[in-house]
Structures are given as C-alpha cells and as structure tokens.
Design a protein around this motif. Sequence first.
Motif, mmCIF file in Angstrom:
data_model
loop_
_atom_site.group_PDB
_atom_site.id
_atom_site.type_symbol
_atom_site.label_atom_id
_atom_site.label_comp_id
_atom_site.label_asym_id
_atom_site.label_seq_id
_atom_site.Cartn_x
_atom_site.Cartn_y
_atom_site.Cartn_z
ATOM 1 N N VAL A 13 27.785 -111.665 12.884
ATOM 2 C CA VAL A 13 28.090 -110.775 11.769
ATOM 3 C C VAL A 13 27.082 -110.998 10.644
ATOM 4 O O VAL A 13 26.804 -112.137 10.260
ATOM 5 C CB VAL A 13 29.523 -111.036 11.255
ATOM 6 C CG1 VAL A 13 29.824 -110.154 10.044
ATOM 7 C CG2 VAL A 13 30.529 -110.772 12.368
ATOM 8 N N ASP A 17 26.884 -105.260 8.702
ATOM 9 C CA ASP A 17 28.157 -104.885 9.305
ATOM 10 C C ASP A 17 29.127 -104.330 8.282
ATOM 11 O O ASP A 17 29.036 -104.609 7.078
ATOM 12 C CB ASP A 17 28.792 -106.098 9.987
ATOM 13 C CG ASP A 17 28.166 -106.403 11.339
ATOM 14 O OD1 ASP A 17 28.227 -105.528 12.218
ATOM 15 O OD2 ASP A 17 27.618 -107.509 11.494
ATOM 16 N N VAL A 30 36.030 -109.216 15.259
ATOM 17 C CA VAL A 30 35.076 -108.122 15.460
ATOM 18 C C VAL A 30 35.632 -107.197 16.522
ATOM 19 O O VAL A 30 36.028 -107.643 17.605
ATOM 20 C CB VAL A 30 33.695 -108.655 15.901
ATOM 21 C CG1 VAL A 30 32.744 -107.493 16.173
ATOM 22 C CG2 VAL A 30 33.116 -109.574 14.835
#
Length: 507
Positions: A13, A17, A30
């Motif tokens: 990440v 994002d 996620v």
Amino acid sequence: MSRSTVSTLAAPVTERDHVRGSDDAPLTLVVYGDFECPSCGRLYPVLERIRDQLGDRLRFVFRHFPLTEAHPHALRAAEAAEAAAAQGMFWEMHDVLYEHQDALTDEDLIRYADELGLDTEQFTRELDAGVHEKRIEEDVSSGAHSGVDGTPTFFINGHRYDGPLEYDALLEAIVKAGDLSAIQASIRHRDRAMRETIERSRSGAPAAGAAIRDYFSADEIFQRLVATADEEFSRSRRQLFMSGIAAGLAITLTFLARSAVTAAVPLESAPLIGNLFYPVGFILIVMGRYQLFTENTLTPVTLVLTRIASVRNLLRLWGIVIVANVLGAALGAFVLATTGVFTPQAAEVALGFGEHAFETGWWDLFFKGIFAGNIVAAMVWLVHASRDTTTRLLLVIFLMFLIPSADLFHCITGACEVLYFVFQGNASLWAAFAAFFVPVTLGNIVGGVLLVALLNYSQTAERQFPNRDPSQLKLSWAEWLYSRQTGGPQLLPSTEENATESTERNR
C-alpha cells in the motif's frame, strides 16, 4: 498467476492507493473489487459493518479489478470512481456505485456525479478521454501479480484471505491478524453467551425459550425482532425493491379473493365470509418473507430505538418498500380493471370497496389506519413469538380478518382498492393519494410504531442488551439521524474477560 501459488500482496500500500483509515492502524485490509460484481455488492454492507466495528484500528484499501468480460459496465464504473477521485470524492462515488449496481450506464454515472456535487463537465470529459484507464490497469496488474483472478479478493496485512465471505468469519480473521485482544474478548463473550442460550439461531436470536422451551419471554421475542431487523437493513436496494413488488402483487390477491367470494355468496353474511379471504395476500407475504411496508414498521424500528441503526437508514428502507408495494398493487389493480378477470358481480363488489374508501373522511381514515397498523404490528410481534408454521398461519388469518371486519384500512390493500376505482374512471390519482393514501399511511405508521413498537421496546430495552453500557451507545446523535451506519450492539467484556485481558497486557 494461480491463486494456489500466490498468497501475499505483491504491491504494498502506497500513497497512490485509495485508503479509508489511519496509516498507523494495526490492520490493513486490501480488497480487489468490481463495481458490477454481485458478490462485491453483497459484501459492501458487510465491510461497512466491519469498519464500524473496528474504527481507527482498520485501514481499508480499495483497488480496481473490473471483470470486463462478465461485467460490461465494470470498467466504466471504475473510471467514474477515479474521475470522482480527481475531485476528491472517490469514497463517495465508491459507495454510490455499490448502492446502485443495477444502474451503471454513462447517464447514471453522470447523474451520480451531479448528485455528489462534482464538476460534471470535467467528469464527463475525463470519462470520454479515458484519462484514468492507466490507473485502473495498474491496479489490475498488481492484482494479477498477487494471484487475483476473481472478485472480491481480500488481503489482510498482506496475506490473502480465502475463508468464507461472511461477516463473522471475515471479522474474526481480521481481528486475529491484528491481535486485538479487546475485540477478541468481545467475540469470546458473544460466543459464550450464545452457547448459554438454548438452541440459538445463527443470527443470535433465540430459537426456543430459555426458561420454558415452547414459550418466549418478552426479551427473547425482542431479540428475534432485532435479528430480523438486522437482516432487513443488510438487504440491497434491488432486493428490497423486488421483494416489495412481490408483496404488492400478493396484496392484489387479497383484493381479488375478497371481491370474488363476496360476490359469489348469495347470503346476507356475504361480506363477512368474503372478509375471511382478506388474509390471503398477508399469508403469502409473511410465509414468503416478502417486504410489506406495514410489516416493516416494527422490526427495523427496534434497531433505531436502541440507536444501533440510523433514522436515515430506516427512512431509506421504508421509502423503497412503500414505493415498490404501491407499484405492485397498482399493476395488479390495473390488470383487474382492464381485463375480464372479475365477473360482473365481482367487479361491482370491487368498485364498492373503492367507493367506500373515498366516501370515508380524512380523519376517520387516519384513526382507522392507526388501529389497522396496531393490528399488523401486533401480528409481527406474535409471529416472532411463535415456534411453528401452523401457529403463524392461524395468527395471520385471525388478526388480518379483523381489519376488514372492523372496517379498518391498510395502506397497501386500500391502495389496490382505490386504484382499481381510479382505473375504472371514477376518480383521479391525486384524490386517491391525498384523500386516502396519505391519512391511512400516516395512521398505519402511528399504530405500528408508537402504539406497539415503543411499548414493546420499553418493556425490554433495559434488559435486552445486558452487556452493553447504556452510556456508550453505538451511534452519536448526529450519526443516528444522518449516517448510513447499522450493526449489532456493542457488547462489554465480562469481569472475567477484563481480568484476562489485563493479565495478557501485563505479560
């Protein structure tokens, strides 16, 4: 890459994002999702509940993985989310898209952008130019390298989750990954409480009485209502709407059967005998678990009264259901009015029902609606107090028989009657709405909520969540009024669990 050979997140990440939550949260979830994927849509409210449960301890990350061959609108919807992100409103568009999965055309996307207050000219220009296609392709590529080949796919702290896609299982896996002792203790407490209650159902509502196995206490009935309400709040708009249409059509059968039987019986008691068939549609609705407006004025209110669900969510549920019910009833009334389904005698009786409704005064309709709403809500309470189908069937027949026999009015059944009268050219739609539907609906709400739900709530609320701190309610007043949040009650760990947690922290 195969899911069987890749179990970790290939792309960590980063700032690129889309993230909900704190960067220093102990848990990162996620999800690779598709806005047109039905499974993703079903899990959307589940993920909302998990985010509400974990709060700032969870960082939620969404990445695109549109399955374009199976879902023709998925890529365009993903581009719309990115176009909204360019104006700082990714998550608002994300939520709207999942709440309207059945409407993802370009016109729909532009309408959503306008409703969110976006610059629609910029939004449309970026969609037409494919400005955000590369960004989506990067997400798809990262997913492919992580073994993603379907949606939704989850990674918890970088490790793929392959367990059941259900609230309890997913929450437990997330909590275990973060070693959140307080949440784990709450789950242990809930599990122990469920084991201690005889034959509890999967939802946590009792399936049999604890003290007397065939007789529920008021608390236990209330718990079953709460479980039903939680299920209703978790339904998508499409599910609510289609179920509401089915309920409206089922009510048409009440109108059809009552009119036909009353016309066919050559006795002075014909109206009373015809009233015996008034429960026909309600039997289908209760046994088939269709969404009927008045039947839904009790169960969802239980969560709103305990400030677990918001008023906004309640109004959303009511609005979808009542519109669908009326559309279903209107369709049935139109078919009956324009075809030869009714015999001439039955058609005359049916017209008489509508004429009687129009002749009744506004305030009389309102107060008759109160008593009818009271009866329907009482039926819902007693149905949840019953253990077998036969008892539920008899309750529905007896209680619904009282409504026409006492010359009371139910808003959806009455809507079918007055719309039949309208479709025969005897009155206007506006008159049907203002002179009949408004007073009866208001009366049904008052009877269903104030005279029954509040009384039932008052006798159970203080005891029904014994491990919940009344000073720490789930929703703030602002959230209670405006948010979309719903969820189960927050349970407090027992004294024994508090001691256990303290020992674990000391270690």
